[in-house]
Enzyme design. Structure first.
Site, short mmCIF file in Angstrom:
data_model
loop_
_atom_site.label_atom_id
_atom_site.label_comp_id
_atom_site.label_asym_id
_atom_site.label_seq_id
_atom_site.Cartn_x
_atom_site.Cartn_y
_atom_site.Cartn_z
N ASP A 74 0.65 3.49 6.03
CA ASP A 74 0.80 3.17 4.61
C ASP A 74 0.51 4.37 3.70
O ASP A 74 1.42 5.01 3.20
CB ASP A 74 -0.15 2.02 4.24
CG ASP A 74 0.38 0.68 4.70
OD1 ASP A 74 1.59 0.58 4.99
OD2 ASP A 74 -0.40 -0.28 4.76
N GLN A 77 0.78 -1.25 0.00
CA GLN A 77 0.00 0.00 0.00
C GLN A 77 0.81 1.30 0.00
O GLN A 77 0.49 2.24 -0.73
CB GLN A 77 -0.97 0.01 1.20
CG GLN A 77 -1.85 1.21 1.20
CD GLN A 77 -2.96 1.24 2.25
OE1 GLN A 77 -3.53 2.27 2.47
NE2 GLN A 77 -3.28 0.13 2.90
N GLY A 134 -7.50 19.50 19.99
CA GLY A 134 -7.10 20.90 20.16
C GLY A 134 -7.67 21.43 21.45
O GLY A 134 -7.90 20.68 22.39
N GLY A 135 -7.93 22.71 21.48
CA GLY A 135 -8.46 23.30 22.70
C GLY A 135 -9.97 23.23 22.78
O GLY A 135 -10.58 23.76 23.72
N ARG A 157 6.93 -8.95 -10.48
CA ARG A 157 7.53 -10.27 -10.69
C ARG A 157 6.66 -11.11 -11.63
O ARG A 157 5.45 -11.21 -11.40
CB ARG A 157 7.66 -10.98 -9.35
CG ARG A 157 9.02 -11.64 -9.19
CD ARG A 157 9.00 -12.55 -8.03
NE ARG A 157 8.73 -11.84 -6.79
CZ ARG A 157 9.49 -11.97 -5.72
NH1 ARG A 157 10.56 -12.70 -5.77
NH2 ARG A 157 9.16 -11.36 -4.61
N GLU A 190 1.56 -1.61 8.17
CA GLU A 190 0.75 -0.52 8.73
C GLU A 190 0.70 -0.46 10.26
O GLU A 190 1.07 0.54 10.88
CB GLU A 190 -0.69 -0.69 8.17
CG GLU A 190 -1.73 0.21 8.78
CD GLU A 190 -1.53 1.67 8.40
OE1 GLU A 190 -1.45 1.96 7.21
OE2 GLU A 190 -1.45 2.52 9.31
N LEU A 217 8.77 -8.30 -14.94
CA LEU A 217 10.21 -8.34 -15.13
C LEU A 217 10.85 -9.02 -13.92
O LEU A 217 10.60 -8.62 -12.79
CB LEU A 217 10.71 -6.88 -15.21
CG LEU A 217 12.12 -6.63 -15.73
CD1 LEU A 217 12.26 -7.10 -17.17
CD2 LEU A 217 12.43 -5.13 -15.66
N THR A 276 13.79 -9.05 -12.02
CA THR A 276 14.98 -8.20 -11.91
C THR A 276 16.14 -8.88 -11.20
O THR A 276 17.15 -8.25 -10.90
CB THR A 276 14.61 -6.88 -11.20
OG1 THR A 276 13.96 -7.21 -9.97
CG2 THR A 276 13.69 -6.04 -12.04
N1 CAO Z 1 11.90 -9.61 -9.66
C1 CAO Z 1 12.65 -10.35 -8.83
N2 CAO Z 1 12.67 -10.19 -7.49
C2 CAO Z 1 11.85 -9.25 -6.98
C3 CAO Z 1 11.02 -8.45 -7.78
C4 CAO Z 1 11.07 -8.66 -9.19
N3 CAO Z 1 10.33 -7.95 -10.03
N4 CAO Z 1 10.33 -7.61 -6.99
C5 CAO Z 1 10.70 -7.89 -5.72
N5 CAO Z 1 11.63 -8.89 -5.72
C6 CAO Z 1 12.29 -9.47 -4.55
C7 CAO Z 1 13.13 -8.49 -3.77
O1 CAO Z 1 14.34 -8.26 -4.44
C8 CAO Z 1 13.27 -9.21 -2.45
O2 CAO Z 1 14.27 -10.19 -2.58
P1 CAO Z 1 15.39 -10.51 -1.43
O3 CAO Z 1 14.71 -10.35 -0.11
O4 CAO Z 1 15.76 -11.91 -1.75
O5 CAO Z 1 16.48 -9.55 -1.61
C9 CAO Z 1 11.97 -9.99 -2.34
O6 CAO Z 1 11.34 -9.86 -3.61
C10 CAO Z 1 11.02 -9.57 -1.24
O7 CAO Z 1 11.03 -8.22 -1.00
P2 CAO Z 1 10.41 -7.59 0.35
O8 CAO Z 1 11.34 -7.77 1.49
O9 CAO Z 1 10.08 -6.19 0.02
O10 CAO Z 1 9.04 -8.41 0.55
P3 CAO Z 1 8.32 -9.04 1.83
O11 CAO Z 1 7.04 -9.55 1.31
O12 CAO Z 1 9.17 -9.98 2.58
O13 CAO Z 1 8.05 -7.79 2.80
C11 CAO Z 1 7.20 -5.64 3.40
C12 CAO Z 1 7.00 -6.91 2.57
C13 CAO Z 1 6.10 -4.65 3.02
C14 CAO Z 1 7.11 -5.96 4.89
C15 CAO Z 1 8.58 -5.04 3.08
O14 CAO Z 1 8.65 -4.85 1.69
C16 CAO Z 1 8.88 -3.74 3.78
O15 CAO Z 1 9.17 -3.69 4.96
N6 CAO Z 1 8.85 -2.63 3.01
C17 CAO Z 1 9.22 -1.33 3.50
C18 CAO Z 1 8.14 -0.76 4.36
C19 CAO Z 1 6.83 -0.71 3.65
O16 CAO Z 1 6.67 -0.11 2.62
N7 CAO Z 1 5.82 -1.31 4.26
C20 CAO Z 1 4.46 -1.01 3.87
C21 CAO Z 1 3.86 -2.01 3.09
S1 CAO Z 1 2.18 -1.58 2.97
O17 CAO Z 1 1.52 -2.22 4.35
#
Ligand code: CAO
Length: 416
Positions: A169, A17, A248-249, A38, A140, A72, A74
């Protein structure tokens, strides 16, 4: 007409989000937002809390309108090559991966800046860089706890409470959008891109500014006169939860209206604005309160504010929340009905202003979403459907100069 952000190309490397809310806003205002996902799965919210089998979930569609989707991988060399081409042509890259994910992918800030020194790299993380929790992944509710919202929300005799509003978020996404627009204006002057970083903790705390105000007041004088704990209750050494008190107040509270016994939202919020005491008394049919020393000043009212609220509730007992507001508005009293999501979804004013919009979608049929809350005199942001996974992969690759055969080859190695 041309939209203000037309010509700004954004690589949208966001998910869930916080990041998507930011890039969706920029897309409404005309930016060309390419969501990189992905292959095969895409943004996790496409599948989360689905209400229609095989169609993107509302969680996704409501945060990714007006964007393109490029699949993609990446982490594959072929995918990295495509991303590098895209980076060279883009103005902004926005990401909200977990800490270090972009670096591990091989796209550190230094590398991105080398590939395109004019590009703005915008990130959301749970905590700011260098913070002692900067390795944590954050969602969040975690952010609401870390940013001071939870300890100050709810009732004093209950636990810390999470707000339904996406303070961690979408709020962080809005802060990031301001940062990106500022950096774009800065780039017009310097010709250089820069890194823009916003943490969810900081963004929540920014909205809890008045609670930090209260902490300092509490430490100086030992009490907070606008809180329900004053003057009969106890204060500790931290800002307490104040229930539905005004921040507020101006004291205020959520008050019962006709039907509250069966309708859990038959309430209004009523504010006792200091200078509006006379009209309040007139509206309530209590002219004797106007000059009564026990009621005349805010200070005199505070010790028995809940008795006053009870009297107002007695006045409200035979009025619906809408009837009550229709009377009170004539006396200039700040108030509103407590509105449900159903009432908001069907509100004709919100439909007319474009705040609630119905969007046609290829697979879902039409769905409701919240349109731009920012209104312009020369532009009405139009909300178009969120993209299907990879809907624009061929288009984006072709725009980068890839031939049909090269696109076929990328598909063969599952890089797109
Ligand atoms: N191709 C290949 N790999 C991809 C990709 C793509 N197109 N897009 C993402 N990935 C990979 C990342 O490189 C990462 O890989 P590694 O951990 O192996 O390096 C992996 O996907 C997972 O990424 P992530 O850590 O962001 O995902 P998660 O689901 O484990 O965590 C979240 C999710 C939201 C907790 C974390 O992204 C986070 O803390 N983000 C920052 C704070 C934030 O924005 N939170 C709000 C989210 S809204 O509630």
């Amino acid at each position: 007409m041309t939209k203000p952000l037309e010509g700004i190309k954004i690589i949208d490397f966001t998910h869930v989000q916080a990041g998507p809310a930011c890039t969706q806003l920029l897309a409404w205002f005309g930016a060309d937002v390419i969501k990189v996902e992905r292959p095969g799965s895409g943004d996790v919210t496409r599948n989360q809390l689905r209400d229609i089998p095989d169609a993107d979930a509302l969680y996704f569609t409501m945060l990714n309108s007006n964007k393109k989707s490029l699949t993609l991988d990446t982490k594959k060399p072929e995918g990295k090559e495509v991303l590098e081409k895209l980076i060279r042509e883009s103005d902004v890259l926005v990401e909200n991966f977990g800490p270090g994910a972009l670096d591990r992918m091989g796209f550190s800030w230094e590398r991105l800046n080398e590939l395109n020194p004019k590009m703005i790299v915008a990130s959301v993380k749970g905590f700011s860089d260098g913070h002692h929790y900067d390795d944590l992944k954050v969602y969040e509710n975690v952010a609401q706890c870390a940013g001071g919202a939870a300890s100050t929300t709810g009732f004093w005799d209950g636990p810390p409470t999470i707000s339904a509003a996406a303070l961690g978020d979408s709020n962080t996404g809005m802060h990031l959008a301001i940062g990106i627009l500022t950096a774009l204006l800065g780039r017009d002057k310097t010709g250089k891109g820069q890194k823009v970083a916003v943490s969810m903790q900081d963004s929540v705390l920014n909205l809890c500014r008045v609670k930090l105000r209260d902490q300092q007041r509490l430490e100086r004088v030992g009490y907070l006169e606008e809180y329900p704990q004053y003057p009969h209750g106890e204060f500790g050494d931290v800002v307490p939860r104040g229930g539905n008190a005004g921040g507020g107040g101006q004291p205020g509270w959520v008050l019962k209206c006709k039907g509250w016994e069966t309708d859990s939202n038959a309430y209004i919020y009523f504010t006792i604005q200091g200078h509006a005491w006379e009209p309040i008394c007139k509206a309530l049919g209590k002219p004797e309160w106007i000059d009564d020393p026990a009621y005349k000043t805010a200070e005199a009212r505070q010790p028995h504010i809940f008795e006053i609220f009870k009297t107002i509730e007695a006045w409200l007992a035979d009025k619906t929340k809408f009837e009550a507001v229709d009377i009170l508005r004539k006396f200039d009293i700040p108030c509103a009905p407590v509105l449900t999501m159903k009432e908001l979804a069907n509100d004709p004013s919100l439909r007319a202003s474009g705040t609630i919009v119905e969007v046609p979608h290829k697979k879902r049929g039409s769905y409701l979403t919240v349109g731009s809350p920012i209104k312009f005199s020369d532009m009405k942001p139009e909300v178009t459907a969120s993209p299907l996974l990879g809907e624009h992969t061929d288009e984006v690759l072709a725009s980068l100069g890839y031939s049909k055969q090269e696109i076929f080859n990328l598909r063969e190695v599952k890089a797109v």
